[in-house]
Design a protein around this motif. Structure first.
Motif, PDB file in Angstrom:
ATOM      1  N   HIS A 222      42.586  59.577  27.801  1.00 29.65           N
ATOM      2  CA  HIS A 222      43.199  60.380  26.929  1.00 29.65           C
ATOM      3  C   HIS A 222      41.859  60.690  25.622  1.00 29.65           C
ATOM      4  O   HIS A 222      41.698  61.521  25.232  1.00 29.65           O
TER       5      HIS A 222
ATOM      6  N   LEU B   1      52.540  68.754  31.288  1.00 32.57           N
ATOM      7  CA  LEU B   1      53.108  68.757  30.020  1.00 32.57           C
ATOM      8  C   LEU B   1      54.633  68.421  29.949  1.00 32.57           C
ATOM      9  O   LEU B   1      55.223  67.562  29.112  1.00 32.57           O
TER      10      LEU B   1
ATOM     11  N   HIS C 188      55.085  64.679  31.022  1.00 30.83           N
ATOM     12  CA  HIS C 188      54.841  64.128  29.557  1.00 30.83           C
ATOM     13  C   HIS C 188      55.742  63.994  28.435  1.00 30.83           C
ATOM     14  O   HIS C 188      56.173  63.085  28.043  1.00 30.83           O
ATOM     15  N   VAL C 189      56.406  65.254  28.506  1.00 30.69           N
ATOM     16  CA  VAL C 189      57.557  65.227  27.556  1.00 30.69           C
ATOM     17  C   VAL C 189      58.625  64.209  27.845  1.00 30.69           C
ATOM     18  O   VAL C 189      59.228  63.504  27.055  1.00 30.69           O
TER      19      VAL C 189
ATOM     20  N   ALA D 141      51.961  58.299  26.242  1.00 33.02           N
ATOM     21  CA  ALA D 141      52.542  59.594  26.777  1.00 33.02           C
ATOM     22  C   ALA D 141      52.320  60.413  25.821  1.00 33.02           C
ATOM     23  O   ALA D 141      51.921  61.674  26.151  1.00 33.02           O
ATOM     24  N   PHE D 142      52.567  60.258  24.373  1.00 31.12           N
ATOM     25  CA  PHE D 142      52.351  61.278  23.538  1.00 31.12           C
ATOM     26  C   PHE D 142      50.772  61.581  23.435  1.00 31.12           C
ATOM     27  O   PHE D 142      50.434  62.963  23.326  1.00 31.12           O
TER      28      PHE D 142
ATOM     29  N   PHE E 275      49.991  63.918  26.265  1.00 32.38           N
ATOM     30  CA  PHE E 275      50.555  65.148  26.042  1.00 32.38           C
ATOM     31  C   PHE E 275      49.537  66.075  25.376  1.00 32.38           C
ATOM     32  O   PHE E 275      49.128  67.134  25.784  1.00 32.38           O
TER      33      PHE E 275
ATOM     34  N   THR F 193      47.151  69.299  26.650  1.00 34.44           N
ATOM     35  CA  THR F 193      46.970  70.654  25.986  1.00 34.44           C
ATOM     36  C   THR F 193      45.586  70.742  25.904  1.00 34.44           C
ATOM     37  O   THR F 193      45.085  72.290  25.803  1.00 34.44           O
TER      38      THR F 193
END
Length: 1560
Positions: free
Chosen positions: A36, A82, A85-86, A110-111, A114, A118
């Protein structure tokens, strides 16, 4: 509690890696962060550099939207990613609550995931629009890294023997799958586009539509997110604020949506059935063709619909969860030292779903998704419906062009039927398509709803659902009744319109005879019937609205009351509010189902009509004109389509030119060139087996003038049509010579004009040649007529243009035939509507000189035998067969009898000629009428169109802000004007009942919250919110009584609400009826009593529009809009009020939401209004084009212009469809935005409730209300927009209500006027000055004269000298501002108008008759005896004619008196003047439009019957007043001569003698 990545729980060493690095859960999570962070580091710089340069890019077109392969799949996968991930974040946070200290590694990766996901999609979108695929490598590497790190985590979970029952394991597994799939998508892009690892990357062009800058409808080309939210519409909708949307702005349709594309799809499906059926007689099914052509999008839409409906049930379930767990929240005891794996506590999915915050987020996501799917479903059906309509219109049009002429002439297929097919049936099918997914989605929705209710409440739910189901048929019944009432209302309003039109056309006469009141009452009578029908309509509408509102209340009432008495379990808030929300969901499909069923029934009828039309007879193929095959009658019945007509050229576009062109006539080798057309043994028919033309053998010589003569009805026109192939051939052959095959110009007997300029009508699609055009205009003597027209030959004529007279229309048609550069010209009786001078001119200049100089072959049908001497070849017809053929000489030698017969006829025609030359010719009159039409119009132009004034002002303000504010203002003033017309009592009743109803509705729900939250007084048993089963056994009587004590109030409240629903729905509808009644009554009175000047300056069409379109809107459209608007607004307001009351914190979030809502509605209303106007204005030309084609079929086919007309039809259809598509896309744009706002409201309400209150009943109440807001927000805006458009009608009507009325009172009382005044008829004019309007110059200046009783006075002067103004002054119709007219001692300006005008008589130049009976036309006041009427008719020489009519005095007069000739109408006007025995008669150019004979009768009658009365004759032919005892000669408003006619004639230089000499 310190924040640390791996947590710092006491007793655990979070950072130790003794058992191996990968066995430390925290380290594995840290590893997951790497990809990420990598992606964010790489993409952010690229994005920022890219965005810097992107601002310079054009906002629209080809650099954009070139989709890479797998585009949609990538978006869907990213959205799923997405969502997962939420869930991962939620799971991490919940499991973190079970730890002693905060563990960041549980949710931090996880955040970051996300954010990275995006970023990936934003990055991808930018690469795609820039078409720079090499940069996708960064994404490819990211997917691989993410896949690997997640795999490691999954492997470690599996090692620790975690399974599917642990939520964390499932989430990780899902992520592995998603990353794998995204990797595959990326590989696929490399495979197709070869941007890396390959030597030659592939060059790709954007789709053809995007290369065409005219295409502005981008929905098919934008990315998925923009598709779902209609983001691409933003520039259009926001731009509408600055300047109105025009047709240019909405551009063209993409190829896939054009009518031609869809027509070919539908036609292929239709023809395929033709080929596959064994039974050739069986017609193909239109339903099946429609399914084959448009089935797939409907299935897609239905899928979206099902998903939306299922997601819709998430709302009630989440509410029930939130309410339930909110009350149980306190019970959960945190056990902080549970068993852990990898040092982490793993949450199970049930625990996660018991967390209210998680449920709130889930609810939000479910709402967003549900709304997106629902709007997508709507959009797809609308687009498909529009495509289907385009295809059907093209199909109908194609068929019209091939209809056999006999169908049209024998009345099997009328114009009305064709117009209905186009305007009504295609729209019915389109609407059916819009609604059809409901047919199968609604039953599923209803069944699901009932099952869920049963789970919540048990048997009592079924009783409640039963109530709803029982009342559904009632709604269907009301809906059908509504349709019937609407039909009858329509009939009455048509009748009323007809009467109003008559009044307006004859208003001058009505005022002069003081009959306004009588005719006004006639209209009011019809209006009364219409209003009765409207009241029934209002009643049914209000019943429908009432049922809609009352059914859910009744269902809820029955359910909860039975639940209290049947079930042993107490009703918990969770169950109560979930079921309340479910009932709300259930009502919509049930209410809509009745509508959908009604549309389905209508669609069945429409398809049947369409099928019949498509199966009707067609004209034969062209091949038979070459005589290679004679086509027997039978083969014509079921005519097979020619082969497949799909033609693609290199680019794959459809070529229009061979879009179903009829096959060209082939040649015959043995033809000689001196015969242009030859018919051998021809027997032709118009459809019945009897031949109309029999045994035809003729030749038309090339390059010569052939005349066809014979009596009326002997088949002359049919012969021309038979040669053109319009008739059905029984036997025989028609041959066309080589160069003449498709080179025919044809002028039909009944002139046919296009709705276009004069020039377009004449050129008719040929290239423009100035010299030739000029020559044709002169030959047809059209120049004088063109000079009169306001814009010369650029003036629009035709149906919607200016009405020309018959002769003018015919000359334009002949000019069209002459102008075409064709070898053969067919003229069918071109002289019929022309007078003798024009006929001669046309014959000499046009036919002999112009056509014969070009050596064109000419066939002329005529009755004017004096032209036979010019003919090279003559064909004489009799009773459908050829009597003689040859030159005039041949006939003279071989058929003496016929020749003699012709000679006698010629002599008679010559005598008529002489008589006609004496009179002013008919053409001069026609031109005069035309000039008069424009003369009054010029005056109007000064004060034209109050409607347009405001827009003009807007254009002048270049200052944008003023325009913007004006265009977005809601017309509150007009709303108030409308409401006050309905009466203050009704308004008060409506407002108070609405407020009361909504207050009671809120009270019901509040009471429900209190009832369900009430705890039993005996607290020892249990907490009521624990599972109720543990106290249901020892549930003592007091508790039951206490629980049931809430029921009576609940019943009373529900009863009150139902009663109030009835009152509100009735009050709104009847307020509407009252307003409509008052507005129409005032409008009618204002207009009828307006001064005559008002009618001179206001176009008739504009006044009629107020009575037709605008009145219809006020009658039928405003009340339901008003009702819907008030209801949805109050619902939203009460919901927001309740939420704010329960959780005041919500008010903080309300402010930004309100601002967003304000801007959305502001922009939408303006754009919607513009698009609505575009849709309306593009519909009319389309309908006109259809009816115009059906009328001019023979001409179009003779000229071979089918392809040209098809092209035009496709353009018009596409233009209308574009407007309609944009309008529906704008509606989707609005709904998506308001729905998302609604979802945010639900989220904020839920979050606020969870964090602030504890009383579960109130939370349930707040959330249920928040859910209803999402449904009603967009209705508020759409109704506002509709109301704004509809209020324009009130505004237009209101603008006429400020018209000044004439002063009817007068200063003398009626009682002071003698009964028999004027008894002598003496007139004194003293220093009279007259003007039409205080703003204008005087038309009469200081006129003085004295007329003795019984004197015959003549008034003359050149056009515009003021002679007619004097006649109007006698009736006080104009502004007399100086001087006076004294009749028998009384100044007429002081008399009440009614008295003055009812005591005098006038005969006007244009005879006006009203539809009704002869009696009504002579004596509408019904004051005279029959004898008196017969006497008047006898004097006017009409007695015998009227006696012969069925009914005598009560015989029917059609509209405008069309069933009598002009002369007879003028005599009726004379009789009318005689019935009123006044001593003064004024004749205003009364003989201008009648023939010699009638004029003589008139003169005689005036001399004898009016011998003792004063007669004032205003003459345009001076010869008619040579006998007068006194003559007044006017010149530009002043009286120049006044003496007896004889004396004036003696003076050589008097103006009178000059006039007499000029007009001799």
């Amino acid at each position: 509690m310190a924040l640390s990545f791996c947590g710092n729980d006491s007793g655990s060493n979070a950072y130790s890696v003794d058992n191996g690095v990968l066995d430390n859960g925290c380290f594995v999570d840290a590893l997951n962060l790497v990809p990420h962070v990598f992606l964010l580091f790489i993409t952010f710089p690229i994005l920022f550099i890219g965005w810097g340069s992107q601002s310079s890019k054009v906002q629209i077109h080809h650099n954009t939207w070139l989709h890479f392969p797998g585009h949609n799949l990538r978006w869907i996968l990213t959205f799923t990613l997405l969502f997962v991930h939420v869930c991962e974040i939620a799971e991490g946070i919940v499991s973190n609550t079970h730890m002693q200290s905060n563990h960041l590694h549980l949710f931090m990766p996880a955040f970051m995931g996300f954010i990275a996901a995006t970023t990936s999609v934003v990055y991808y979108h930018n690469i795609e629009t820039a078409n720079f695929p090499k940069l996708l490598l960064a994404l490819f590497i990211y997917w691989i890294l993410a896949f690997i790190t997640k795999m490691i985590k999954l492997w470690k979970f599996a090692e620790a023997s975690l399974g599917v029952q642990q939520l964390s394991f499932c989430i990780t597994a899902l992520l592995v799958v998603l990353y794998g799939l995204l990797m595959a998508v990326e590989v696929n892009v490399i495979r197709v586009r070869r941007y890396v690892f390959f030597a030659n990357p592939q060059r790709v062009k954007p789709p053809e539509d995007l290369q065409d800058l005219g295409v502005r409808f981008l929905q098919p080309f934008v990315n998925l997110l923009s598709k779902a939210t209609y983001w691409w519409m933003n520039p259009l909708i926001i731009g509408a604020h600055k300047r109105p949307i025009e047709l240019k702005k909405i551009g063209k349709l993409p190829i896939a949506m054009r009518a031609l594309t869809n027509y070919l799809r539908l036609k292929d499906a239709y023809d395929e059935q033709r080929q596959t059926t064994e039974d050739p007689e069986k017609s193909p099914s239109i339903w099946r063709s429609m399914y084959r052509a448009f089935g797939r999008p409907i299935l897609l839409s239905s899928t979206f619909r099902y998903m939306a409906d299922l997601l819709g049930f998430a709302g009630p379930l989440c509410i029930s969860g939130i309410v339930e767990y909110q009350s149980n929240r306190t019970e959960v005891v945190m056990n902080k030292t549970e068993n852990r794996t990898l040092g982490i506590y793993f949450v199970s999915s049930t625990v996660l779903l018991q967390n209210t915050s998680v449920l709130a987020v889930l609810l939000f996501l479910a709402l967003i998704l549900q709304r997106t799917f629902l709007q997508a479903s709507y959009y797809v059906t609308v687009e498909t419906g529009i495509n289907l309509r385009g295809a059907l219109l093209a199909m109908i049009y194609n068929k019209i062009l091939r209809l056999s002429t006999s169908n049209m002439s024998m009345g099997e297929m009328t114009l009305g039927q064709i117009n209905n097919l186009v305007a009504i049936e295609t729209n019915q099918l389109m609407w059916f398509l819009f609604l059809c997914p409901n047919l199968w989605a609604m039953p599923v929705q209803i069944i699901m709803g009932v099952i869920l209710l049963y789970n919540l409440l048990g048997e009592s739910a079924l009783i409640g659902a039963g109530v709803i189901l029982l009342l559904a048929p009632v709604q269907y019944l009301i809906a059908t009744k509504l349709a019937d009432t609407q039909k009858s209302t329509l009939d009455y309003s048509t009748d009323r319109l007809k009467k109003t039109t008559e009044i307006l056309k004859g208003i001058k006469l009505l005022k002069l005879y003081a009959w306004e009141n009588i005719f006004c009452d006639r209209v009011e009578d019809t209006r009364g019937k219409e209003l009765t029908s409207l009241k029934t309509f209002a009643l049914y509408t209000s019943m429908s609205i009432f049922l809609n509102a009352a059914i859910p209340i009744a269902a809820v009432l029955v359910t909860f009351v039975t639940h209290a008495y049947i079930e042993k379990v107490r009703l918990t808030p969770a169950k109560a509010f979930a079921s309340l929300a479910l009932f709300h969901i259930l009502v919509t499909p049930l209410f809509l189902l009745s509508t959908v069923v009604r549309f389905a029934v209508k669609a069945l009828v429409s398809v049947q009509k369409l099928g019949e039309f498509l199966q009707s007879d067609e004209i034969g193929d062209d091949s038979w004109r070459n005589g290679d095959m004679s086509m027997p009658l039978e083969s014509n019945k079921k005519y097979k389509y020619p082969g497949d007509t799909k033609v693609f050229n290199r680019k794959g576009r459809f070529r229009m030119d061979n879009y179903e062109q009829p096959m060209r006539r082939q040649l015959r080798p043995k033809e000689t060139e001196d015969v242009a057309v030859q018919v051998n043994d021809g027997f032709f028919t118009w459809g019945s087996n009897l031949s109309t033309l029999s045994d035809i053998n003729i030749q038309i010589p090339t390059g010569q003038l052939t005349m066809i003569v014979g009596q009326v009805g002997c088949g002359k026109s049919s012969l021309l049509l038979a040669m053109l192939g319009e008739m059905q051939t029984i036997s025989g052959k028609v041959f066309w010579s080589n160069k003449n095959r498709y080179s025919v110009a044809y002028a039909a007997q009944k002139s046919w004009l296009l709705n276009a300029t004069v020039e377009d009508n004449i050129i008719f699609g040929s290239p423009f040649n100035k010299q030739r055009y000029k020559a044709v205009i002169d030959a047809c003597s059209l120049q004088p007529d063109i000079d009169i027209l306001p814009f010369g030959d650029q003036t629009e004529i035709g149906e919607r243009g200016i009405n020309l007279s018959g002769g003018q229309r015919q000359r334009i048609c002949v000019a069209r035939a002459l102008y075409q550069n064709t070898n053969i010209v067919f003229l069918d009786d071109p002289f019929s509507a022309l007078d003798i001078h024009l006929s001669d001119h046309l014959m000499q200049e046009g036919i002999l000189k112009f056509l014969q100089d070009d050596k064109r072959t000419l066939v002329l049908v005529t009755h004017k035998l004096q032209y036979l001497i010019h003919a090279d070849w003559i064909i004489a017809m009799k009773d459908g067969s050829v009597l003689r053929e040859g030159t005039l000489k041949d006939i003279q030698t071989h058929d003496v009898e016929l020749y003699e017969h012709w000679k006698t006829l010629m002599n008679r025609q010559d005598q008529e000629l002489e008589k006609e030359t004496e009179l002013e010719s008919q053409t001069t009159l026609e031109r005069k009428t035309l000039r008069r039409a424009f003369y009054s119009r010029d005056a109007k132009n000064q004060i034209d169109d109050e409607d347009e004034e405001e827009e003009v002002e807007e254009d002048e303000d270049d200052n944008m802000s003023t325009t913007t504010s004006r265009r977005s203002k809601i017309p509150w003033k007009m709303c108030w004007r409308y409401l006050s017309s309905g009466g203050f009592l009704m308004v008060f009743l409506m407002v108070s009942s609405k407020l009361a109803k909504h207050s009671v509705m809120v009270a019901i729900d509040y009471w429900l919250a209190a009832w369900t939250s009430s705890k039993p007084s005996n607290e020892i048993l249990a907490n009521p919110f624990d599972n109720a089963s543990n106290y249901s056994l020892n549930y003592d009587a007091t508790q039951i009584a206490e629980h049931r004590s809430y029921v009576p109030v609940f019943i009373i409240l529900c009863g009150a609400a139902i009663a109030l629903c009835l009152i509100t729905s009735l009050s709104v509808e009847f307020l509407g009826v009252a307003a409509a009644t008052n507005l129409h009554h005032n409008l009618l009175n204002k207009i009828i009593y307006a001064p005559i000047r008002f009618f001179d300056i206001t176009p008739l069409g504009q006044i009629l529009n107020r009575f037709s379109a605008d009145t219809n809107i006020i009658d039928q459209h405003i009340p339901p809009t008003l009702e819907s608007l008030t209801r949805s607004t109050l619902l939203c307001l009460s919901a927001i009020g309740i939420i704010s009351f329960i959780t005041p914190a919500f008010l903080i979030a309300l402010l930004p939401l309100a601002v967003a809502f304000y801007f959305i509605q502001k922009y939408f209303r303006v754009a919607s209004k513009d698009l609505q106007d575009l849709d309306d204005s593009t519909q009319l030309p389309l309908l006109c084009h259809f009816s115009e084609t059906a009328e001019g079929l023979t001409t179009i086919r003779a000229f071979r212009h089918e392809a040209h007309f098809k092209q035009r039809m496709l353009e018009l259809t596409d233009t209308n469809n574009t407007a309609y598509l944009f309008l529906s896309a704008a509606n989707r744009w609005l709904e998506v935005r308001t729905d998302y706002l609604g979802a945010v409201i639900v989220l904020t309400a839920a979050v606020a409730a969870i964090w602030t209150t504890s009383q579960s009943g109130l939370i349930g109440l707040g959330l249920t209300y928040a859910l209803t807001v999402t449904n009603y927000l967009n209705w508020v805006v759409r109704n506002l927009a509709d109301l704004e458009v509809q209020m324009a009608a009130v505004k237009k009507v209101n603008s006429f209500l400020s018209t000044e009325s004439e002063n009817y009172e007068g200063s003398i009382d009626v009682s002071q006027v003698p009964e028999n005044w004027p008894q002598h008829g003496e007139i004194k004019i003293q220093d009279l000055c007259v003007r039409y309007d205080p703003m204008l110059k005087p038309v009469l200046k200081h006129v003085s004269a004295h007329i003795n009783p019984g004197q015959k006075l003549g008034i003359c002067g050149r056009t515009g000298s003021g002679k007619s103004s004097l006649s109007l002054a006698f009736f006080n119709m104009v502004d007399v501002f100086e001087g006076k007219i004294i009749i028998d001692g009384i100044d007429i300006c002081k008399l009440p108008l009614q008295t003055l005008r009812s005591r005098m008589s006038i005969i006007l130049q244009d005879p006006v008759l009203f539809s009704g009976s002869i009696r009504l036309n002579l004596d509408p006041e019904c004051t005279c005896t029959d004898d008196r009427l017969w006497e008047a008719l006898e004097i006017a020489q009409l007695k015998n004619m009227v006696k012969a009519l069925p009914g005598g005095l009560d015989a029917v007069v059609t509209e405008g008196g069309e069933n009598f000739s002009v002369g007879q109408r003028q005599l009726f006007c004379l009789a009318r003047a005689f019935v009123r025995k006044s001593s003064i008669l004024i004749m205003d150019e009364a003989t201008a439009s009648i023939d010699m004979a009638t004029e003589n009768i008139l003169q005689k009658v005036v001399m004898t019957a009016f011998a003792d009365r004063t007669v004032v004759t205003i003459a345009h032919l001076v010869s008619s007043i040579v006998e007068a005892e006194q003559v007044l000669v006017f010149s530009s408003g002043t009286l120049v001569e006044c003496d007896s006619a004889a004396n004036l004639l003696m003076q050589e230089d008097s103006l009178f003698s000059i006039l007499v000499r000029t007009y001799k």
